[in-house]
Every structure is written in structure tokens, then in C-alpha cells.
Design a protein around this motif. Structure first.
Motif, PDB file in Angstrom:
ATOM      1  N   ASP A  42       0.871  -1.167   0.000  1.00 46.89           N
ATOM      2  CA  ASP A  42       0.000   0.000   0.000  1.00 46.89           C
ATOM      3  C   ASP A  42       0.914   1.224   0.000  1.00 46.89           C
ATOM      4  O   ASP A  42       1.788   1.342   0.863  1.00 46.89           O
ATOM      5  CB  ASP A  42      -0.886  -0.006   1.254  1.00 46.89           C
ATOM      6  CG  ASP A  42      -1.905   1.123   1.243  1.00 46.89           C
ATOM      7  OD1 ASP A  42      -1.480   2.292   1.158  1.00 46.89           O
ATOM      8  OD2 ASP A  42      -3.106   0.843   1.331  1.00 46.89           O
ATOM      9  N   GLY A  78      -3.355  -7.131   6.114  1.00 47.61           N
ATOM     10  CA  GLY A  78      -4.686  -7.705   6.297  1.00 47.61           C
ATOM     11  C   GLY A  78      -5.677  -7.309   5.223  1.00 47.61           C
ATOM     12  O   GLY A  78      -6.889  -7.460   5.399  1.00 47.61           O
ATOM     13  N   LEU A  79      -5.166  -6.820   4.098  1.00 45.48           N
ATOM     14  CA  LEU A  79      -6.064  -6.412   3.020  1.00 45.48           C
ATOM     15  C   LEU A  79      -6.564  -7.601   2.200  1.00 45.48           C
ATOM     16  O   LEU A  79      -7.544  -7.479   1.470  1.00 45.48           O
ATOM     17  CB  LEU A  79      -5.354  -5.418   2.089  1.00 45.48           C
ATOM     18  CG  LEU A  79      -4.948  -4.073   2.711  1.00 45.48           C
ATOM     19  CD1 LEU A  79      -4.305  -3.181   1.659  1.00 45.48           C
ATOM     20  CD2 LEU A  79      -6.153  -3.379   3.336  1.00 45.48           C
ATOM     21  N   TYR A 121      -8.450 -10.870   2.166  1.00 44.81           N
ATOM     22  CA  TYR A 121      -9.394 -11.597   3.008  1.00 44.81           C
ATOM     23  C   TYR A 121      -9.383 -13.098   2.737  1.00 44.81           C
ATOM     24  O   TYR A 121      -9.550 -13.905   3.635  1.00 44.81           O
ATOM     25  CB  TYR A 121     -10.811 -11.058   2.796  1.00 44.81           C
ATOM     26  CG  TYR A 121     -11.057  -9.698   3.417  1.00 44.81           C
ATOM     27  CD1 TYR A 121     -10.136  -9.122   4.288  1.00 44.81           C
ATOM     28  CD2 TYR A 121     -12.218  -8.977   3.125  1.00 44.81           C
ATOM     29  CE1 TYR A 121     -10.358  -7.881   4.860  1.00 44.81           C
ATOM     30  CE2 TYR A 121     -12.459  -7.733   3.698  1.00 44.81           C
ATOM     31  CZ  TYR A 121     -11.518  -7.188   4.564  1.00 44.81           C
ATOM     32  OH  TYR A 121     -11.743  -5.963   5.131  1.00 44.81           O
ATOM     33  N   THR A 129      -9.546  -6.138   0.053  1.00 38.66           N
ATOM     34  CA  THR A 129     -10.134  -4.831   0.302  1.00 38.66           C
ATOM     35  C   THR A 129      -9.045  -3.769   0.227  1.00 38.66           C
ATOM     36  O   THR A 129      -7.886  -4.073  -0.069  1.00 38.66           O
ATOM     37  CB  THR A 129     -10.820  -4.799   1.682  1.00 38.66           C
ATOM     38  OG1 THR A 129     -11.579  -3.599   1.803  1.00 38.66           O
ATOM     39  CG2 THR A 129      -9.792  -4.873   2.809  1.00 38.66           C
ATOM     40  N   THR A 144      -7.666   0.003   2.351  1.00 36.86           N
ATOM     41  CA  THR A 144      -7.760   0.649   3.665  1.00 36.86           C
ATOM     42  C   THR A 144      -8.961   1.585   3.735  1.00 36.86           C
ATOM     43  O   THR A 144      -9.529   1.800   4.805  1.00 36.86           O
ATOM     44  CB  THR A 144      -6.475   1.433   3.968  1.00 36.86           C
ATOM     45  OG1 THR A 144      -6.192   2.318   2.871  1.00 36.86           O
ATOM     46  CG2 THR A 144      -5.296   0.481   4.158  1.00 36.86           C
ATOM     47  N   SER A 203     -15.323  -3.744   6.544  1.00 35.31           N
ATOM     48  CA  SER A 203     -14.359  -2.691   6.248  1.00 35.31           C
ATOM     49  C   SER A 203     -13.065  -2.963   7.006  1.00 35.31           C
ATOM     50  O   SER A 203     -13.072  -3.530   8.098  1.00 35.31           O
ATOM     51  CB  SER A 203     -14.928  -1.322   6.637  1.00 35.31           C
ATOM     52  OG  SER A 203     -15.263  -1.294   8.014  1.00 35.31           O
ATOM     53  N   TRP A 204     -11.965  -2.553   6.410  1.00 32.74           N
ATOM     54  CA  TRP A 204     -10.658  -2.813   7.010  1.00 32.74           C
ATOM     55  C   TRP A 204     -10.451  -1.960   8.262  1.00 32.74           C
ATOM     56  O   TRP A 204     -10.896  -0.808   8.337  1.00 32.74           O
ATOM     57  CB  TRP A 204      -9.557  -2.499   5.998  1.00 32.74           C
ATOM     58  CG  TRP A 204      -8.169  -2.721   6.535  1.00 32.74           C
ATOM     59  CD1 TRP A 204      -7.478  -3.888   6.559  1.00 32.74           C
ATOM     60  CD2 TRP A 204      -7.320  -1.742   7.141  1.00 32.74           C
ATOM     61  NE1 TRP A 204      -6.247  -3.710   7.137  1.00 32.74           N
ATOM     62  CE2 TRP A 204      -6.121  -2.396   7.507  1.00 32.74           C
ATOM     63  CE3 TRP A 204      -7.458  -0.379   7.413  1.00 32.74           C
ATOM     64  CZ2 TRP A 204      -5.064  -1.735   8.121  1.00 32.74           C
ATOM     65  CZ3 TRP A 204      -6.407   0.284   8.031  1.00 32.74           C
ATOM     66  CH2 TRP A 204      -5.228  -0.392   8.377  1.00 32.74           C
ATOM     67  N   ASN A 205      -9.782  -2.543   9.258  1.00 36.18           N
ATOM     68  CA  ASN A 205      -9.379  -1.783  10.438  1.00 36.18           C
ATOM     69  C   ASN A 205      -8.033  -2.307  10.917  1.00 36.18           C
ATOM     70  O   ASN A 205      -7.566  -3.364  10.470  1.00 36.18           O
ATOM     71  CB  ASN A 205     -10.435  -1.866  11.548  1.00 36.18           C
ATOM     72  CG  ASN A 205     -10.651  -3.290  12.028  1.00 36.18           C
ATOM     73  OD1 ASN A 205      -9.814  -3.849  12.737  1.00 36.18           O
ATOM     74  ND2 ASN A 205     -11.774  -3.894  11.628  1.00 36.18           N
ATOM     75  N   LYS A 206      -7.411  -1.607  11.822  1.00 34.05           N
ATOM     76  CA  LYS A 206      -6.047  -1.925  12.252  1.00 34.05           C
ATOM     77  C   LYS A 206      -5.940  -3.284  12.938  1.00 34.05           C
ATOM     78  O   LYS A 206      -4.861  -3.879  12.979  1.00 34.05           O
ATOM     79  CB  LYS A 206      -5.523  -0.824  13.176  1.00 34.05           C
ATOM     80  CG  LYS A 206      -5.341   0.515  12.468  1.00 34.05           C
ATOM     81  CD  LYS A 206      -4.832   1.582  13.424  1.00 34.05           C
ATOM     82  CE  LYS A 206      -4.656   2.916  12.701  1.00 34.05           C
ATOM     83  NZ  LYS A 206      -4.182   3.983  13.615  1.00 34.05           N
ATOM     84  N   MET A 216      -6.946  -5.956  11.861  1.00 34.75           N
ATOM     85  CA  MET A 216      -6.738  -6.979  10.841  1.00 34.75           C
ATOM     86  C   MET A 216      -5.265  -7.144  10.481  1.00 34.75           C
ATOM     87  O   MET A 216      -4.894  -8.090   9.788  1.00 34.75           O
ATOM     88  CB  MET A 216      -7.542  -6.639   9.585  1.00 34.75           C
ATOM     89  CG  MET A 216      -9.041  -6.666   9.788  1.00 34.75           C
ATOM     90  SD  MET A 216      -9.925  -6.218   8.278  1.00 34.75           S
ATOM     91  CE  MET A 216     -11.629  -6.437   8.813  1.00 34.75           C
TER      92      MET A 216
END
Length: 223
Positions: free
Chosen positions: A120, A131-132, A134, A149, A151, A187-190, A192
């Protein structure tokens, strides 16, 4: 070749070749395919079943497919030995072949290694540890589906990053096709992120220092 008996025609019997000097046993084509990570030709039938398929089931095409896969597997094993690329999977013969579970696992491992080379641009961590990604699904034909996904939906590389992932995974050996699904649910979060990614970004620095301090304190108490 006309008018000659089979044993009068010079040829190489690979079964004899792969005995490696042992007249009592031999190395099977299926085993060699597994060792060299080549699709197995025995995913449907083997030689012991040919007679019943011909005389009882009368399914000649099934036997033809089996023989074609044997030839292709043999060619690819020799190409492996010569450190050459395998014959492309879009060849009709190869499309009839299936990969074993171990071979699928090896392909999956290579895909993960490739995903770890994609970053990224806003965060100095690869998308896998971030963790993007899945899910990575691989069929026994080596068709790959990646669910990933970003960020944020407004990510500046929303158009280019998924395509980069798709292109790089498509280059993995034996991968037949790549389908990429971009989703924002969840939705992505920290949370992950992997522990490695959190540490690299300094999110675990406090915990590590605290742990080290506790270790030192315990050392002096023991003394």
C-alpha cells in the motif's frame, strides 16, 4: 515402422529408465509428477482400469484423455529435469488435468509470497501482512480467486492496486486464471493487521518495551 513388431522398434521405456538400476521395482509417473510439482495424470483413472473402461464401459474417449495426460506429464517431467518451463496450461490436454492437494498448497504458498511483494503506497507494509487480503481460493484446476479490500474506499490506488495484485498472481507458475473481488465488507481496520505489521509500524513498541522491562525486573528479583 510398418511391418515391424513393437519390440523391434528402438525406443526408451521410461519405466525401465526410472528403475535406477533396481530390476525389482520402479518409480511411478505419479510419484515423479508429485516430486516435480507437475499435475498428476492419474486424477481420473490409472492403467489398471483401462481394460474395464474399454470392454465394459466402452468409454474410449476416457482412455484417450488418460493417455494424452500421461504424455503431457512425461514431457513436463523432462522439462523440469532440464530446468525448463512447463508447457502452458492453456494447452487442451493440460486443461483436463487436476492438481493434488499438496500441489495446490504449494501454489498457495507461492501466491502468498507474491502478495507480500505488493505494498500500500500510504503504509510501508505489504498488503498481506496489512490484512487487506481476506481470502485466496484455489481450485484443483489452479483457477485462483482473491477476495481483498483497501484501507478506505477512497484509496488513491483503488484502480491500480487490485490490478497489480491480479497481474502478479497470474505470473505464479501453474496458475491458470485469476479472478479478483474487491469488497469493503467488512471494512478494514487496524486489528486486521498481523503482529509483524503492527510491530513494523511501531504499534507494539510499547508492549515490547514493557515486556522487556518486566523481564529485567524479574531477573533482579530472582537475584
Amino acid at each position: 515402422m510398418f511391418g515391424k513388431k513393437p519390440w523391434e522398434i528402438p525406443h526408451i521405456d521410461t519405466m525401465e529408465l526410472w528403475k535406477f538400476g533396481d530390476y525389482k521395482s520402479f518409480v511411478s509417473l505419479e510419484l515423479l509428477a508429485h516430486l516435480f510439482k507437475v499435475p498428476t495424470p492419474k486424477d481420473d483413472i490409472d492403467g489398471s482400469m483401462v481394460s474395464s473402461i474399454y470392454y465394459i464401459e466402452k468409454d474410449l474417449q476416457r482412455i484417450v484423455d488418460y493417455c494424452e495426460k500421461d504424455v503431457l506429464t512425461l514431457a513436463n517431467i523432462f522439462r523440469r529435469m532440464r530446468q525448463e518451463d512447463l508447457l502452458k496450461r492453456y494447452i487442451n490436454l493440460d486443461q483436463k488435468m487436476k492438481f493434488t492437494d499438496d500441489q495446490i498448497a504449494d501454489i498457495g504458498e507461492e501466491i502468498i509470497n507474491v502478495l507480500k511483494t505488493v505494498y500500500d503506497p500510504e503504509i510501508p507494509v505489504d498488503i498481506y501482512e496489512l490484512g487487506l487480503v481476506y481470502d485466496v481460493q484455489i481450485s484443483d484446476d489452479a483457477d485462483v480467486k482473491i477476495i481483498m479490500t483497501l484501507t478506505t474506499p477512497n484509496c488513491p490506488v483503488a484502480e491500480t492496486l487490485p490490478q497489480e495484485v491480479k497481474d502478479k498472481v497470474a505470473e505464479v507458475e501453474n496458475v491458470k486464471s485469476v479472478d479478483l473481488e474487491l469488497t469493503f465488507e467488512p471494512s478494514w481496520n487496524k486489528d486486521m493487521m498481523s503482529e509483524e505489521a503492527k510491530f513494523e509500524l511501531g504499534m507494539l513498541q510499547f508492549n515490547v518495551l514493557t515486556y522487556q522491562s518486566c523481564q529485567k525486573a524479574a531477573f533482579f528479583i530472582d537475584k
